[in-house]
Motif scaffolding. Structure first.
Motif, PDB file in Angstrom:
ATOM      1  N   ALA A  32       0.751  -1.311  -0.066  1.00  0.00           N
ATOM      2  CA  ALA A  32      -0.068  -0.150  -0.070  1.00  0.00           C
ATOM      3  C   ALA A  32       0.747   1.283   0.070  1.00  0.00           C
ATOM      4  O   ALA A  32       1.899   1.293   0.669  1.00  0.00           O
ATOM      5  CB  ALA A  32      -0.921  -0.270   1.093  1.00  0.00           C
ATOM      6  N   ARG A  33       0.449   2.157  -0.836  1.00  0.00           N
ATOM      7  CA  ARG A  33       1.249   3.668  -0.835  1.00  0.00           C
ATOM      8  C   ARG A  33       0.401   4.576  -1.158  1.00  0.00           C
ATOM      9  O   ARG A  33      -0.896   4.345  -1.612  1.00  0.00           O
ATOM     10  CB  ARG A  33       2.076   3.269  -2.179  1.00  0.00           C
ATOM     11  CG  ARG A  33       3.330   2.638  -2.007  1.00  0.00           C
ATOM     12  CD  ARG A  33       4.287   2.374  -3.338  1.00  0.00           C
ATOM     13  NE  ARG A  33       5.078   1.234  -3.208  1.00  0.00           N
ATOM     14  CZ  ARG A  33       6.289   1.428  -2.602  1.00  0.00           C
ATOM     15  NH1 ARG A  33       6.925   2.691  -2.226  1.00  0.00           N
ATOM     16  NH2 ARG A  33       7.340   0.484  -2.542  1.00  0.00           N
ATOM     17  N   TYR A  34       0.771   5.675  -0.714  1.00  0.00           N
ATOM     18  CA  TYR A  34      -0.085   6.907  -0.824  1.00  0.00           C
ATOM     19  C   TYR A  34       0.127   7.423  -2.480  1.00  0.00           C
ATOM     20  O   TYR A  34       1.150   7.459  -3.051  1.00  0.00           O
ATOM     21  CB  TYR A  34       0.134   8.076  -0.105  1.00  0.00           C
ATOM     22  CG  TYR A  34      -0.131   8.057   1.603  1.00  0.00           C
ATOM     23  CD1 TYR A  34      -1.485   8.389   1.689  1.00  0.00           C
ATOM     24  CD2 TYR A  34       0.662   7.616   2.132  1.00  0.00           C
ATOM     25  CE1 TYR A  34      -1.839   8.044   2.971  1.00  0.00           C
ATOM     26  CE2 TYR A  34      -0.010   7.455   3.657  1.00  0.00           C
ATOM     27  CZ  TYR A  34      -1.220   7.818   4.020  1.00  0.00           C
ATOM     28  OH  TYR A  34      -1.459   7.413   5.127  1.00  0.00           O
ATOM     29  N   GLU A  35      -1.301   7.664  -3.119  1.00  0.00           N
ATOM     30  CA  GLU A  35      -0.935   8.049  -4.494  1.00  0.00           C
ATOM     31  C   GLU A  35      -2.063   9.212  -4.838  1.00  0.00           C
ATOM     32  O   GLU A  35      -3.168   9.090  -3.831  1.00  0.00           O
ATOM     33  CB  GLU A  35      -1.179   6.823  -5.376  1.00  0.00           C
ATOM     34  CG  GLU A  35      -0.186   6.091  -5.668  1.00  0.00           C
ATOM     35  CD  GLU A  35      -0.016   5.038  -6.533  1.00  0.00           C
ATOM     36  OE1 GLU A  35      -1.295   5.049  -7.466  1.00  0.00           O
ATOM     37  OE2 GLU A  35       0.704   4.030  -6.881  1.00  0.00           O
ATOM     38  N   GLU A  36      -1.955   9.968  -5.680  1.00  0.00           N
ATOM     39  CA  GLU A  36      -3.063  10.947  -5.815  1.00  0.00           C
ATOM     40  C   GLU A  36      -4.331  10.244  -6.317  1.00  0.00           C
ATOM     41  O   GLU A  36      -4.083   9.434  -7.483  1.00  0.00           O
ATOM     42  CB  GLU A  36      -2.474  12.088  -6.928  1.00  0.00           C
ATOM     43  CG  GLU A  36      -3.415  13.197  -6.741  1.00  0.00           C
ATOM     44  CD  GLU A  36      -3.243  14.294  -7.675  1.00  0.00           C
ATOM     45  OE1 GLU A  36      -1.868  14.381  -8.055  1.00  0.00           O
ATOM     46  OE2 GLU A  36      -3.910  15.213  -7.864  1.00  0.00           O
ATOM     47  N   TRP A  37      -5.612  10.568  -5.985  1.00  0.00           N
ATOM     48  CA  TRP A  37      -6.658  10.061  -6.396  1.00  0.00           C
ATOM     49  C   TRP A  37      -6.713  10.404  -7.675  1.00  0.00           C
ATOM     50  O   TRP A  37      -6.783  11.645  -8.053  1.00  0.00           O
ATOM     51  CB  TRP A  37      -7.670  10.142  -5.544  1.00  0.00           C
ATOM     52  CG  TRP A  37      -9.103   9.459  -5.923  1.00  0.00           C
ATOM     53  CD1 TRP A  37      -9.434   8.247  -5.741  1.00  0.00           C
ATOM     54  CD2 TRP A  37     -10.059  10.043  -6.604  1.00  0.00           C
ATOM     55  NE1 TRP A  37     -10.764   7.900  -6.218  1.00  0.00           N
ATOM     56  CE2 TRP A  37     -10.990   8.931  -6.583  1.00  0.00           C
ATOM     57  CE3 TRP A  37     -10.404  11.309  -7.329  1.00  0.00           C
ATOM     58  CZ2 TRP A  37     -12.208   9.196  -7.692  1.00  0.00           C
ATOM     59  CZ3 TRP A  37     -11.678  11.571  -8.096  1.00  0.00           C
ATOM     60  CH2 TRP A  37     -12.447  10.387  -8.064  1.00  0.00           C
TER      61      TRP A  37
END
Lengths: 343, 277
Positions: A32-37
């Motif tokens: 899991a990684r933060y990405e721009e929605w």
């Protein structure tokens, strides 16, 4: 508290993304990684992202300024600009606390304008941590994963998302998305809090305590013989520092692009020998000293300067990522035991 | 343009004079492009100098705060940045930011006291600022003794200033020494720690030490033998630094950051820190 059904969660993200850049945890091949929605991106069920949320405020690499040189002349080019408002969705309680730790460093006078700019333009939508891992020990540092801080606290159940504003900024955002949410009496959130607290009690590290550590413990722990064995297998790879949400040591380096010079700030690690190496000498000669520095800083030196606040939030990333399975929990248990022996 | 100031963004400095002090130490005079002193400072404070593309490094400000026209830095050639600085010519621009760190307590603890400065090699650089400050406000302090030594006569920093100015001041005693006999040198020969013991100072003073670690270690023992207490002895530390404001983590020793809590420490304060400096 406001509620939106999970089958309409994309409407929520679209509504937020219409006003702000929105980042959330999504599943990737590397976890899991933060990405721009963007339309089509699906919120991960995993809140324990591989990299912490510190990247949003203290990125791994950033351009501090540029220089133009001509003959003997230098011109400094200020490359900073005001950041746009952005939303980080799904931040768990430990990571939200890590922002307080980072604030103590970067917002202490003289303030770091790069960090401050991003911090002031952020909205934190935290999420109660319904699936704590076996490596989790945030409660050791007084963090309640069922009640994170942030501008809006979210609770996700099997069929709905519940949102409770904690700040003016948060309330303003909830107001903006009022038309797609409904009022809720908070019962479902309370029920989830209870479930989370029951789960916490079953975690293997639930009883870990930091009571033996604190700002006044330098003399007690610095010369402890246990550091030798604890540090013996440390590879000095720095993985723990990079995945750590509170590690903030940095390097400043220049790069000549051929068209000009860029000055960068990059993450650095006290686990590296280069960190303290000078032409005049090396105060931390072996990995023992470097290893000890990292843990003494988190458990003793940082609390000494910050009203007892530890520079660890118990996220457990270093437990799962260290290639030799060494970590702060082993350090705490081993040094803690050492004291018991002495008593 | 962004409104906030940032402590990491420097200003431009221009080198207006370069003095060759010893075979490996040069003293650089720095002002802003419009000819002014870049910023005010206190004795013992430091500044970050950089040549973009080469690197940035911390240096003690050698000139006294009483000099309001320019700053001077005595720099020994020993690494990438210092080698580049040594290759500069007059008129070269560099970047400068600061001042950093806590100064020597020249306006409180030092006032009314006899002072003993002990330096070895380039260790005189940070002390020159304090010495000249105390000479400027001469009547605030008691007797001043300066013990300074280096490898040879040619390695003595600020030799002309020491001989023609410091040694001629009333109530200032200068004691120079070099490590080995040398033609044309009729002064003292021997290491600084031994010379300090030979001179046998009274303990009615504050001692300020700066030099290589080995000199500090033996001089300190000598001072203790003479009856000095840790609370009477000051030094200034050097550790690797990047930010200068206690954030990058490099100069962290125990709960202190040398860049902001130091570099000036009293030996009883150092005793409370882990031995990692």
């Amino acid at each position: 508290m406001r509620k939106i059904s999970l089958d309409r969660i994309n409407d929520l993200f679209a509504a937020i993304a219409a006003e702000f850049r929105l980042y959330l945890p999504v599943d990737t091949n590397g976890g899991a990684r933060y990405e721009e929605w963007a339309e089509g991106k699906i919120l991960s069920d995993e809140l324990n992202t591989v990299r912490s949320a510190k990247d949003f405020f203290f990125p791994q690499t950033e351009n501090l300024m540029d220089f133009k040189t001509e003959g003997k002349k230098i011109e400094i080019v200020d490359t900073r600009s005001e950041t746009e408002d952005f939303v980080i969705f799904g931040v768990k309680a430990c990571d939200v606390r890590s922002f307080d730790v980072l604030d103590r460093v970067f917002l202490a006078e003289p303030q770091d304008s790069f960090y401050k700019n991003r911090r002031e333009h952020s909205l934190i939508l935290s999420m109660a941590c319904a699936k704590p891992h076996e490596t989790c020990f945030c409660t050791t540092f007084g963090i309640d994963p069922s009640a994170p801080m942030g501008d809006i606290v979210c609770y996700k159940t099997e069929d709905a998302l519940y949102m409770d504003a904690k700040t003016e900024k948060g309330a303003a955002l909830l107001k903006k998305i009022e038309s797609i949410t409904v009022e809720d009496n908070g019962e479902a959130a309370e029920k989830q809090k209870k479930v989370i607290r029951e789960r916490l009690e079953k975690l293997p590290l639930h009883n870990l305590t930091a009571d033996r550590f604190g700002g006044d413990k330098t003399a007690e722990f610095f010369k402890a013989p246990e550091w030798k064995e604890l540090s013996a297998s440390c590879l000095g790879c720095g993985t723990c520092t990079f995945v750590c949400p509170t590690c903030q040591c940095y390097d400043i380096k220049d790069f000549n692009t051929g068209h000009g010079i860029k000055r960068f700030r990059c993450w650095d690690s006290c686990m590296y020998s280069e960190f303290t190496k000078m032409s005049a000498g090396q105060p931390r000669l072996t990995q023992l000293e470097r290893f000890r520095q990292r843990f003494m800083h988190k458990l003793v030196y940082f609390p000494a300067n910050n009203d007892g606040m530890f520079a660890c939030v118990g996220c457990g990333r270093c437990l799962s990522k260290c290639p030799i399975q060494m970590n702060i929990v082993k350090v705490m248990k081993t040094l803690g035991k050492g004291e018991e022996k002495n008593v | 343009m962004f409104e906030l100031n940032d402590p990491l963004i420097p200003v431009i400095g221009e080198v207006t004079d370069i003095r060759i002090d010893t075979p490996d130490i040069k003293t650089f005079r720095v002002v802003t492009p419009d000819g002014k002193k870049a910023f005010a400072h206190r004795p013992g404070q430091c500044a970050m100098l950089s040549m973009p593309g080469v690197g940035e490094a911390m240096f003690s400000i050698t000139s006294s705060p009483t000099n309001t026209e320019y700053m001077e830095f005595s720099i020994k050639k020993c690494g990438c940045v210092t080698e580049w600085l040594h290759s500069m010519e007059v008129g070269q621009q560099i970047t400068i930011r600061g001042p950093y760190g806590k100064p020597f307590p020249v306006d409180d603890e030092f006032v009314g006291k006899n002072l003993l400065f002990i330096a070895g090699g380039v260790g005189l650089a940070p002390l020159r600022s304090v010495i000249n400050y105390c000479r400027h406000y001469r009547d605030r302090y008691g007797k001043i003794d300066i013990v300074y030594g280096s490898r040879s006569k040619d390695d003595l920093l600020d030799y002309n200033e020491i001989i023609s100015e410091w040694a001629n001041d009333a109530g200032v005693n200068v004691h120079l020494t070099i490590d080995r006999e040398q033609e044309g040198w009729d002064g003292h020969v021997g290491f600084v720690p031994n010379y300090v013991k030979e001179l046998g100072f009274d303990t009615d003073k504050i001692a300020v030490l700066c030099g290589p670690p080995i000199m500090i270690k033996f001089t300190l023992n000598g001072l203790y033998e003479l009856g000095f207490d840790k609370t009477q002895i000051y030094t200034t530390l050097e550790l690797r630094m990047k930010c200068g404001i206690g954030k990058c983590g490099r100069c962290n020793v125990g709960s202190k950051y040398v860049c902001k809590d130091g570099p000036v420490f009293r030996f009883d304060q150092l005793d409370e820190l882990p031995d990692e400096y």
